[in-house]
Scaffold this active site. Structure first.
Site, PDB file in Angstrom:
ATOM      1  N   ASP A  38      -5.288  24.655  -9.398  1.00  0.00           N
ATOM      2  CA  ASP A  38      -5.173  24.485 -11.226  1.00  0.00           C
ATOM      3  C   ASP A  38      -6.519  24.107 -11.870  1.00  0.00           C
ATOM      4  O   ASP A  38      -6.954  25.012 -12.647  1.00  0.00           O
ATOM      5  CB  ASP A  38      -3.953  23.854 -11.542  1.00  0.00           C
ATOM      6  CG  ASP A  38      -2.607  24.449 -11.260  1.00  0.00           C
ATOM      7  OD1 ASP A  38      -2.529  25.845 -11.473  1.00  0.00           O
ATOM      8  OD2 ASP A  38      -1.663  23.688 -11.124  1.00  0.00           O
ATOM      9  N   LYS A  45       5.784  22.034  -6.672  1.00  0.00           N
ATOM     10  CA  LYS A  45       4.610  21.294  -6.682  1.00  0.00           C
ATOM     11  C   LYS A  45       4.424  19.957  -5.842  1.00  0.00           C
ATOM     12  O   LYS A  45       3.441  19.756  -5.403  1.00  0.00           O
ATOM     13  CB  LYS A  45       3.662  21.584  -7.891  1.00  0.00           C
ATOM     14  CG  LYS A  45       3.382  23.212  -8.321  1.00  0.00           C
ATOM     15  CD  LYS A  45       2.591  22.952  -9.754  1.00  0.00           C
ATOM     16  CE  LYS A  45       2.147  24.269 -10.068  1.00  0.00           C
ATOM     17  NZ  LYS A  45       1.130  24.330 -11.171  1.00  0.00           N
TER      18      LYS A  45
HETATM   19  P1  NDP Z   1       4.030  20.794 -18.568  1.00  0.00           P
HETATM   20  O1  NDP Z   1       5.379  21.134 -19.079  1.00  0.00           O
HETATM   21  O2  NDP Z   1       3.760  19.965 -17.419  1.00  0.00           O
HETATM   22  O3  NDP Z   1       3.227  20.125 -19.802  1.00  0.00           O
HETATM   23  C1  NDP Z   1       3.297  20.807 -21.061  1.00  0.00           C
HETATM   24  C2  NDP Z   1       2.349  20.105 -22.142  1.00  0.00           C
HETATM   25  O4  NDP Z   1       2.386  20.801 -23.473  1.00  0.00           O
HETATM   26  C3  NDP Z   1       2.846  18.615 -22.346  1.00  0.00           C
HETATM   27  O5  NDP Z   1       1.702  18.193 -22.584  1.00  0.00           O
HETATM   28  C4  NDP Z   1       3.491  18.708 -23.601  1.00  0.00           C
HETATM   29  O6  NDP Z   1       3.605  17.611 -24.373  1.00  0.00           O
HETATM   30  C5  NDP Z   1       2.838  19.854 -24.356  1.00  0.00           C
HETATM   31  N1  NDP Z   1       3.453  20.488 -25.433  1.00  0.00           N
HETATM   32  C6  NDP Z   1       4.477  21.446 -25.246  1.00  0.00           C
HETATM   33  N2  NDP Z   1       5.193  21.789 -26.292  1.00  0.00           N
HETATM   34  C7  NDP Z   1       4.381  21.296 -27.370  1.00  0.00           C
HETATM   35  C8  NDP Z   1       4.323  21.118 -28.910  1.00  0.00           C
HETATM   36  N3  NDP Z   1       5.160  22.030 -29.418  1.00  0.00           N
HETATM   37  N4  NDP Z   1       3.557  20.305 -29.226  1.00  0.00           N
HETATM   38  C9  NDP Z   1       2.649  19.509 -28.748  1.00  0.00           C
HETATM   39  N5  NDP Z   1       2.514  19.442 -27.348  1.00  0.00           N
HETATM   40  C10 NDP Z   1       3.398  20.259 -26.546  1.00  0.00           C
HETATM   41  O7  NDP Z   1       3.341  22.393 -18.309  1.00  0.00           O
HETATM   42  P2  NDP Z   1       2.234  22.701 -17.408  1.00  0.00           P
HETATM   43  O8  NDP Z   1       1.006  21.687 -17.934  1.00  0.00           O
HETATM   44  O9  NDP Z   1       2.321  22.893 -16.126  1.00  0.00           O
HETATM   45  O10 NDP Z   1       1.616  24.099 -17.998  1.00  0.00           O
HETATM   46  C11 NDP Z   1       1.020  24.070 -19.417  1.00  0.00           C
HETATM   47  C12 NDP Z   1       0.609  25.397 -19.632  1.00  0.00           C
HETATM   48  O11 NDP Z   1      -0.615  25.681 -18.827  1.00  0.00           O
HETATM   49  C13 NDP Z   1       1.683  26.733 -19.534  1.00  0.00           C
HETATM   50  O12 NDP Z   1       1.642  27.289 -20.491  1.00  0.00           O
HETATM   51  C14 NDP Z   1       1.030  27.361 -18.356  1.00  0.00           C
HETATM   52  O13 NDP Z   1       1.273  28.582 -18.419  1.00  0.00           O
HETATM   53  C15 NDP Z   1      -0.498  27.202 -18.265  1.00  0.00           C
HETATM   54  N6  NDP Z   1      -1.192  27.210 -16.982  1.00  0.00           N
HETATM   55  C16 NDP Z   1      -2.223  27.920 -16.822  1.00  0.00           C
HETATM   56  C17 NDP Z   1      -2.844  28.201 -15.699  1.00  0.00           C
HETATM   57  C18 NDP Z   1      -4.034  29.061 -15.712  1.00  0.00           C
HETATM   58  O14 NDP Z   1      -4.345  29.163 -14.605  1.00  0.00           O
HETATM   59  N7  NDP Z   1      -4.272  29.885 -16.763  1.00  0.00           N
HETATM   60  C19 NDP Z   1      -2.397  27.003 -14.451  1.00  0.00           C
HETATM   61  C20 NDP Z   1      -1.385  26.363 -14.838  1.00  0.00           C
HETATM   62  C21 NDP Z   1      -0.764  26.342 -16.081  1.00  0.00           C
HETATM   63  P3  NDP Z   1       4.653  16.444 -23.903  1.00  0.00           P
HETATM   64  O15 NDP Z   1       4.013  15.524 -22.985  1.00  0.00           O
HETATM   65  O16 NDP Z   1       4.642  15.494 -25.315  1.00  0.00           O
HETATM   66  O17 NDP Z   1       5.991  17.019 -23.908  1.00  0.00           O
END
Ligand code: NDP
Length: 281
Positions: free
Chosen positions: A108, A72
């Site tokens: 997105d 991306k």
């Molecule tokens: P990233 O890996 O970039 O970010 C993940 C985020 O989740 C971070 O803020 C991370 O926090 C947080 N996180 C993960 N696990 C935990 C936990 N156990 N406790 C607290 N915080 C947590 O992923 P993306 O942003 O790319 O994607 C996130 C979700 O969005 C995915 O599940 C994806 O499938 C979904 N998505 C859905 C779309 C749709 O059209 N419906 C489009 C794009 C994404 P930290 O920074 O602290 O690690």
């Protein structure tokens, strides 16, 4: 509306690894319903081959393609132009090829905004946004561009959260703050609560740590998780009487926007929703 004649027009997803991805079935269902002779192919593209893949898509006359992680950001180096919101988000998930020029878009956040706009006015909205990854970044930028007045970003990782808050505050007029996620989130007087973390994605059944007793029934609650569409987070919000928006609708809306970019046609979201629901069960 007249349907242009596409002879096996190609679109697709550049992914690494090219794991089972439901987007193709969703987009191809829309193409069939539109009567288009077009395909959407999921292609495994390793990072070192991304430039070749992009040049190949242009050479073969593709209409465009989506990019998933890790492409991306890297794809930007191979484009002729990046649209304003994708530039502010700093990532491209949809490339449009027109007259040989490659333009990067980000759908997105717009997919989310389309869902939200059907039930609430983004302009002036006060928002609590859980997460600071790619999805949160896109949603924060699009909400701020749509006039949200206040965005509270809550994230586990302090650096990522504070950097996102500082970035959104610097490039949009919204009031943006960051709170480290150290205790159940107190929601309070807000219009929209969004889970933009990956918590709750199948097979994970965890629920983001929110104090649901502080959630008002007027607050619209949205989850980016498309699978399962009915997450524990949305179920808890519905129990409080809140209107809810699921990640499946957001994914469908993104697909509609991508197809509009590539073909200039309006795809039927119901057909796409059915195709996705069938795959995700
Ligand atoms: P990233 O890996 O970039 O970010 C993940 C985020 O989740 C971070 O803020 C991370 O926090 C947080 N996180 C993960 N696990 C935990 C936990 N156990 N406790 C607290 N915080 C947590 O992923 P993306 O942003 O790319 O994607 C996130 C979700 O969005 C995915 O599940 C994806 O499938 C979904 N998505 C859905 C779309 C749709 O059209 N419906 C489009 C794009 C994404 P930290 O920074 O602290 O690690």
């Amino acid at each position: 509306m007249t349907t242009p004649s596409f002879l096996s027009s190609l679109t697709g997803l550049f992914a690494q690894p090219a794991a089972e991805n439901p987007t193709g079935a969703m987009v191809e269902a829309a193409y069939r319903a539109l009567g288009l002779d077009a395909r959407y192919l999921t292609c495994e593209v390793p990072p070192e081959a991304l430039g070749d893949a992009v040049r190949g898509a242009r050479a073969m006359g593709w209409l465009g393609f989506n990019c998933s992680l890790p492409h991306k950001v890297a794809v930007i180096d191979h484009l002729d132009e990046v649209a304003e919101s994708a530039r502010l988000i700093g990532a491209v998930n949809c490339v449009v090829i027109r007259d040989g020029r490659l333009v990067g878009e980000n759908t997105d956040g717009l997919g989310f905004l389309t869902s939200l706009s059907r039930v609430a006015e983004p302009r002036g909205a006060r928002v609590v946004l859980l997460g600071a990854g790619g999805a949160a970044r896109a949603i924060a930028i699009e909400l701020a561009r749509a006039g949200a007045s206040e965005i509270r970003i809550v994230n586990r990782g302090g650096q990522r959260g504070s950097e996102l808050a500082a970035h959104v505050a610097a490039v949009t007029p919204a009031r943006v703050s960051f709170e480290p996620w150290t205790a159940p989130v107190v929601v309070g007087e807000v219009d929209v609560l969004v889970n933009a973390t990956s918590i709750g994605l199948f097979p994970d059944t965890a629920v983001p740590d929110v104090d649901f007793a502080t959630l008002r029934a007027e607050t619209v609650v949205a989850d980016v998780i498309p699978n399962p569409p009915r997450t524990g987070f949305l179920a808890a919000a519905a129990e409080r009487g809140c209107p809810t928006l699921d990640g499946l609708a957001m994914l469908v809306n993104q697909g509609v926007i991508g197809i509009r970019h590539w073909t200039r046609l309006e795809a039927d979201p119901a057909v796409m929703h059915d195709a996705l629901s069938t795959i995700l069960g």
